[in-house]
Scaffold this motif. Structure first.
Motif, PDB file in Angstrom:
ATOM      1  N   THR A 194       0.856  -1.181   0.000  1.00  0.00           N
ATOM      2  CA  THR A 194       0.000   0.000   0.000  1.00  0.00           C
ATOM      3  C   THR A 194       0.897   1.237   0.000  1.00  0.00           C
ATOM      4  N   GLU A 195       0.314   2.393  -0.294  1.00  0.00           N
ATOM      5  CA  GLU A 195       1.081   3.627  -0.282  1.00  0.00           C
ATOM      6  C   GLU A 195       1.624   3.921   1.118  1.00  0.00           C
ATOM      7  N   GLU A 196       0.829   3.665   2.142  1.00  0.00           N
ATOM      8  CA  GLU A 196       1.278   3.908   3.508  1.00  0.00           C
ATOM      9  C   GLU A 196       2.447   3.002   3.867  1.00  0.00           C
ATOM     10  N   ASP A 230       7.571  10.101  -5.770  1.00  0.00           N
ATOM     11  CA  ASP A 230       7.066  10.968  -6.830  1.00  0.00           C
ATOM     12  C   ASP A 230       7.920  10.934  -8.095  1.00  0.00           C
ATOM     13  N   ARG A 262       4.322   6.500  -6.801  1.00  0.00           N
ATOM     14  CA  ARG A 262       3.103   6.764  -6.029  1.00  0.00           C
ATOM     15  C   ARG A 262       1.863   6.474  -6.872  1.00  0.00           C
ATOM     16  N   ASP A 263       1.883   6.925  -8.134  1.00  0.00           N
ATOM     17  CA  ASP A 263       0.744   6.654  -9.014  1.00  0.00           C
ATOM     18  C   ASP A 263       0.593   5.163  -9.270  1.00  0.00           C
ATOM     19  N   LEU A 320       1.373   2.779  -7.179  1.00  0.00           N
ATOM     20  CA  LEU A 320       0.756   2.219  -5.972  1.00  0.00           C
ATOM     21  C   LEU A 320      -0.751   2.462  -5.960  1.00  0.00           C
ATOM     22  N   ARG A 321      -1.155   3.645  -6.401  1.00  0.00           N
ATOM     23  CA  ARG A 321      -2.571   4.002  -6.332  1.00  0.00           C
ATOM     24  C   ARG A 321      -3.407   3.343  -7.418  1.00  0.00           C
ATOM     25  N   THR A 322      -2.818   3.122  -8.599  1.00  0.00           N
ATOM     26  CA  THR A 322      -3.601   2.613  -9.727  1.00  0.00           C
ATOM     27  C   THR A 322      -3.432   1.118  -9.961  1.00  0.00           C
ATOM     28  N   ARG A 327       0.274  -4.901  -9.487  1.00  0.00           N
ATOM     29  CA  ARG A 327       0.471  -4.212  -8.221  1.00  0.00           C
ATOM     30  C   ARG A 327       1.943  -4.227  -7.828  1.00  0.00           C
TER      31      ARG A 327
END
Length: 434
Positions: free
Chosen positions: A14-16, A243, A265-266, A268-270, A275
């Motif tokens: 996850t991003e965190e 970033d 980051r992108d 991780l989010r998308t 993954r």
């Protein structure tokens, strides 16, 4: 505690978790106790360094060196350059003695083919030729080609000395990680100027003392700079690393993907393509090339390879003394702190401080003055950190021969190599960061 253990490298993040991992693995706290060095070398023919080593002969030499029992880790760079990476050592002299023994064995092995290790920041004669063909290097070349030919020059014809020091304590003061992070970037410019040793490429003078550093400044801006230095180092580096665009996505059942403009980051989010995992994050970090790279320790990457069998010991000893002796660290921090005003808000290596270091070396008065203070402090500190008489003498000789005269090894290379001294200056701006 880090959110994923050593056996969990292939679980999606996850991003965190990624942010937490970056804080855990890039800045590790503790009093400075270890030092290390990574030495890259060009390989030249002993009697005709201007001629490229035939590929089959270089491969045979690589195989001979691989058969050696070395204490250091051995790798070969894309252009066939040899790299030795020391183990973390408990003292400067433990590091020096171990690496010196490995280098002696390597030189003996190469001597059988009449080849030598050449300590120069950029090969002054040869054009890039990639010897190592692996998916990672294919991806790096494709990515760097987007910004011009400098990437291939860096991959295949460059050599450096990377000094590794502990990140420091969590407390403020000369050995605290915040102070050491700032010191690494300000002192780093002085080290780049002092040990600049790459004034030519493809038989032409470039107009830079460190063409290697100038090429770094001309590559992908996000990947080769540091985050702003006015923030807390862990948070600033974590945000910066996430970033930056991903260079490649490894695929298990097909060609690797080379996305454009996809930050980690992108990703991780998308979850685009697939993954990302901890292994992907570690691979991503290995494709970031700032002048100071946090890897649990601080890796100072701005020093050109040095001439001579033991020339590498001088930047290693000076850097270790200035970082790990509290008195020297405080003296040098006060000396280089005014350089921050000159450098301005831009992170290295594109700001005026670093550009001046690469172009002028120690002929620049502010950098020369800072270097003299640094060497005086280092010489005072070397006995306190257990440096041998031979190492202290080598530092003193370099101080007298170069620092006090406002010279760097690049000046010696030009004056001592008639072909380069007479060569015309190149006007290829892209490759020299103009």
């Amino acid at each position: 505690m880090c959110p994923a253990d050593a056996g969990d490298h292939d679980r999606p993040l996850t991003e965190e978790e990624a942010e937490h991992l970056l804080r855990c693995i890039c800045f590790k706290n503790g009093p400075p106790a270890t030092v290390g060095v990574e030495l890259e070398w060009l390989i030249h023919q002993r009697t005709s360094p201007m001629r490229q080593v035939p590929a089959d002969r270089l491969v045979a030499a690589h195989d001979r060196v691989r058969a050696l029992a070395l204490d250091s880790a051995l790798t070969f760079e894309p252009g066939g350059q040899l790299e030795l990476s020391s183990r973390p050592a408990a003292s400067l002299m433990a590091c020096v003695d171990s690496v010196a023994a490995d280098l002696a064995a390597v030189r003996t092995a190469l001597d059988a083919d009449d080849l030598v290790l050449a300590g120069i920041g950029i090969d002054p004669w040869q054009r890039p030729r990639r010897m190592c063909h692996e998916p990672r290097y294919d991806a790096m070349e494709a990515y760097m080609d987007r910004t011009g030919p400098g990437g291939r020059a860096m991959m295949c014809t460059s050599a450096s000395i990377q000094v590794c020091v502990d990140a420091g304590e969590d407390e403020p003061g000369p050995l605290g990680h915040g102070r050491r992070w700032q010191l690494a970037h300000l002192l780093g410019a002085v080290l780049a100027a002092t040990f600049a040793n790459s004034p030519a490429r493809t038989g032409r003078r470039t107009g830079w003392r460190s063409t290697r550093q100038a090429i770094w400044a001309g590559l992908d801006g996000a990947r080769t700079v540091s985050p702003p230095l006015d923030g807390e180092p862990r948070s600033a580096w974590a945000a910066h690393a996430l970033d930056i665009p991903v260079m490649f996505v490894r695929m298990s059942d097909g060609p690797w993907v080379h996305p454009r403009g996809l930050s980690f980051r992108d990703w991780l989010r998308t979850g685009v393509h697939r993954r990302p995992t901890r292994r992907d994050l570690e691979q991503h970090l290995s494709t970031l090339f700032p002048p100071v790279r946090p890897r649990g320790h601080l890796e100072l990457r701005m020093i050109d390879a040095q001439p001579g069998d033991d020339g590498w010991t001088v930047p290693l000893a000076v850097t270790a003394a200035l970082f790990d002796d509290p008195e020297a660290a405080e003296t040098v921090y006060r000396a280089v702190k005014p350089l921050a005003e000159w450098a301005g808000p831009l992170p290295a290596p594109r700001n005026p401080l670093w550009v001046s270091a690469a172009r002028y070396g120690l002929s620049h008065p502010e950098l020369r003055s800072a270097a003299r203070t640094c060497f005086a402090a280092a010489r005072d500190a070397l006995p306190r950190i257990g440096a041998s008489t031979a190492v202290q003498d080598a530092v003193a000789a370099f101080q007298e021969r170069q620092v006090m005269r406002g010279r760097c090894p690049a000046d010696d290379l030009l004056s001592g190599t008639p072909e380069l001294g007479r060569a015309r200056r190149t006007t290829t701006g892209t490759e020299t960061g103009r």
